[in-house]
Write a protein that holds these residues in place. Structure first.
Motif, PDB file in Angstrom:
ATOM      1  N   LEU A  17      -1.293 -37.864  14.064  1.00 51.64           N
ATOM      2  CA  LEU A  17       0.096 -37.509  14.323  1.00 51.64           C
ATOM      3  C   LEU A  17       0.147 -36.040  14.723  1.00 51.64           C
ATOM      4  CD1 LEU A  17       1.498 -39.100  11.057  1.00 51.64           C
ATOM      5  CD2 LEU A  17       1.552 -40.099  13.343  1.00 51.64           C
ATOM      6  N   LYS A  18       0.771 -35.761  15.870  1.00 56.02           N
ATOM      7  CA  LYS A  18       0.908 -34.370  16.289  1.00 56.02           C
ATOM      8  C   LYS A  18       1.912 -33.678  15.380  1.00 56.02           C
ATOM      9  CE  LYS A  18      -0.328 -34.740  21.106  1.00 56.02           C
ATOM     10  NZ  LYS A  18       0.032 -34.420  22.486  1.00 56.02           N
ATOM     11  N   VAL A  19       1.501 -32.530  14.857  1.00 58.15           N
ATOM     12  CA  VAL A  19       2.361 -31.733  13.995  1.00 58.15           C
ATOM     13  C   VAL A  19       2.139 -30.263  14.354  1.00 58.15           C
ATOM     14  CG1 VAL A  19       2.363 -33.388  12.072  1.00 58.15           C
ATOM     15  CG2 VAL A  19       0.616 -31.614  12.159  1.00 58.15           C
ATOM     16  N   PHE A  20       2.953 -29.397  13.836  1.00 58.28           N
ATOM     17  CA  PHE A  20       2.715 -27.957  13.948  1.00 58.28           C
ATOM     18  C   PHE A  20       3.272 -27.334  12.678  1.00 58.28           C
ATOM     19  CE2 PHE A  20       3.554 -23.583  15.287  1.00 58.28           C
ATOM     20  CZ  PHE A  20       2.298 -23.248  15.752  1.00 58.28           C
ATOM     21  N   PHE A  21       2.447 -27.351  11.636  1.00 55.84           N
ATOM     22  CA  PHE A  21       2.863 -26.853  10.334  1.00 55.84           C
ATOM     23  C   PHE A  21       2.031 -25.652   9.928  1.00 55.84           C
ATOM     24  CE2 PHE A  21       3.597 -31.547   9.274  1.00 55.84           C
ATOM     25  CZ  PHE A  21       4.948 -31.483   9.529  1.00 55.84           C
ATOM     26  N   PRO A  22       2.675 -24.554   9.528  1.00 59.51           N
ATOM     27  CA  PRO A  22       1.905 -23.519   8.862  1.00 59.51           C
ATOM     28  C   PRO A  22       1.453 -24.085   7.521  1.00 59.51           C
ATOM     29  CG  PRO A  22       4.218 -22.858   9.125  1.00 59.51           C
ATOM     30  CD  PRO A  22       4.071 -24.247   9.658  1.00 59.51           C
ATOM     31  N   SER A  23       0.256 -23.794   7.139  1.00 59.76           N
ATOM     32  CA  SER A  23      -0.264 -24.297   5.875  1.00 59.76           C
ATOM     33  C   SER A  23      -1.295 -23.315   5.356  1.00 59.76           C
ATOM     34  CB  SER A  23      -0.870 -25.697   6.082  1.00 59.76           C
ATOM     35  OG  SER A  23      -1.147 -26.312   4.839  1.00 59.76           O
ATOM     36  N   GLN A  24      -2.118 -23.767   4.442  1.00 65.24           N
ATOM     37  CA  GLN A  24      -3.176 -22.909   3.930  1.00 65.24           C
ATOM     38  C   GLN A  24      -4.439 -23.712   3.729  1.00 65.24           C
ATOM     39  OE1 GLN A  24      -1.299 -21.483   0.338  1.00 65.24           O
ATOM     40  NE2 GLN A  24      -2.661 -22.733  -0.920  1.00 65.24           N
ATOM     41  N   LEU A  25      -5.545 -22.988   3.754  1.00 64.08           N
ATOM     42  CA  LEU A  25      -6.851 -23.578   3.545  1.00 64.08           C
ATOM     43  C   LEU A  25      -7.546 -22.740   2.493  1.00 64.08           C
ATOM     44  CD1 LEU A  25      -9.199 -25.000   6.122  1.00 64.08           C
ATOM     45  CD2 LEU A  25     -10.064 -23.158   4.713  1.00 64.08           C
ATOM     46  N   ASP A  26      -8.077 -23.389   1.500  1.00 64.39           N
ATOM     47  CA  ASP A  26      -8.785 -22.702   0.425  1.00 64.39           C
ATOM     48  C   ASP A  26     -10.261 -23.035   0.555  1.00 64.39           C
ATOM     49  OD1 ASP A  26      -9.528 -21.371  -1.859  1.00 64.39           O
ATOM     50  OD2 ASP A  26      -8.319 -22.574  -3.226  1.00 64.39           O
ATOM     51  N   GLY A  27     -11.066 -22.017   0.779  1.00 61.02           N
ATOM     52  CA  GLY A  27     -12.507 -22.205   0.928  1.00 61.02           C
ATOM     53  C   GLY A  27     -13.247 -21.132   0.156  1.00 61.02           C
ATOM     54  N   ILE A  32      -6.673 -18.833   3.112  1.00 59.48           N
ATOM     55  CA  ILE A  32      -6.303 -18.288   4.418  1.00 59.48           C
ATOM     56  C   ILE A  32      -5.162 -19.116   4.997  1.00 59.48           C
ATOM     57  CG2 ILE A  32      -8.564 -17.301   4.918  1.00 59.48           C
ATOM     58  CD1 ILE A  32      -9.123 -19.698   6.731  1.00 59.48           C
ATOM     59  N   ARG A  33      -4.365 -18.487   5.833  1.00 60.16           N
ATOM     60  CA  ARG A  33      -3.262 -19.176   6.513  1.00 60.16           C
ATOM     61  C   ARG A  33      -3.823 -19.928   7.709  1.00 60.16           C
ATOM     62  NH1 ARG A  33       0.543 -20.033   3.505  1.00 60.16           N
ATOM     63  NH2 ARG A  33       1.974 -20.242   5.221  1.00 60.16           N
ATOM     64  N   ILE A  34      -3.347 -21.141   7.911  1.00 56.54           N
ATOM     65  CA  ILE A  34      -3.753 -21.961   9.048  1.00 56.54           C
ATOM     66  C   ILE A  34      -2.513 -22.633   9.633  1.00 56.54           C
ATOM     67  CG2 ILE A  34      -6.058 -22.428   8.122  1.00 56.54           C
ATOM     68  CD1 ILE A  34      -4.944 -25.298   7.425  1.00 56.54           C
ATOM     69  N   HIS A  35      -2.701 -23.288  10.736  1.00 61.36           N
ATOM     70  CA  HIS A  35      -1.690 -24.194  11.292  1.00 61.36           C
ATOM     71  C   HIS A  35      -2.333 -25.562  11.439  1.00 61.36           C
ATOM     72  CE1 HIS A  35       0.688 -20.650  12.369  1.00 61.36           C
ATOM     73  NE2 HIS A  35       1.705 -21.487  12.357  1.00 61.36           N
ATOM     74  N   LEU A  36      -1.672 -26.572  10.920  1.00 58.94           N
ATOM     75  CA  LEU A  36      -2.086 -27.951  11.158  1.00 58.94           C
ATOM     76  C   LEU A  36      -1.546 -28.348  12.522  1.00 58.94           C
ATOM     77  CD1 LEU A  36      -1.222 -29.521   7.700  1.00 58.94           C
ATOM     78  CD2 LEU A  36      -3.503 -29.219   8.646  1.00 58.94           C
TER      79      LEU A  36
END
Length: 114
Positions: A17-27, A32-36
């Motif tokens: 599904l195409k989306v454009f969400f700011p999100s976060q990734l924990d590694g 860090i901030r990401i965009h899905l």
């Protein structure tokens, strides 16, 4: 040839599904901030201004709906992650609803929606 057809069926069984969400990734390097950019039951396409490494173990999203994943590939600032356990349909719907709610709340907070 049958193996390739089976791969195609697996890919189609979990549409993205195409989306454009700011999100976060924990590694390993912290949060860090990401965009899905798109998401399916089995993985997601993300954009990150921070470098990621193929094989890196990460958590996508936040809170109780965060999903453990492995970075499957990296190309510049984009990366594909594969969830260690696929979403059930209802879980994916709830994850997307949470992202939409967070985005709407952020927009209200900064005054772009009334």
């Amino acid at each position: 040839m049958e193996d390739r057809q089976a791969e195609v069926l697996v890919i189609r069984a979990s549409p993205r599904l195409k989306v454009f969400f700011p999100s976060q990734l924990d590694g390993a390097g912290g949060i860090i901030r990401i965009h899905l950019l798109n998401i399916s039951r089995t993985g997601a396409l993300i954009y990150s201004s921070q470098p990621l490494e193929k094989g890196q173990k990460v958590s996508v999203g936040s809170g109780e709906r965060a999903k453990l994943a492995i970075v499957a590939w990296v190309s510049g600032a984009r990366a594909g992650v594969e969830f260690r356990l696929p979403f059930h349909e209802a879980e994916l719907d709830a994850f997307i609803a949470d992202q939409n709610a967070a985005l709407a709340e952020a927009a209200r907070t900064i005054g772009t929606l009334r």
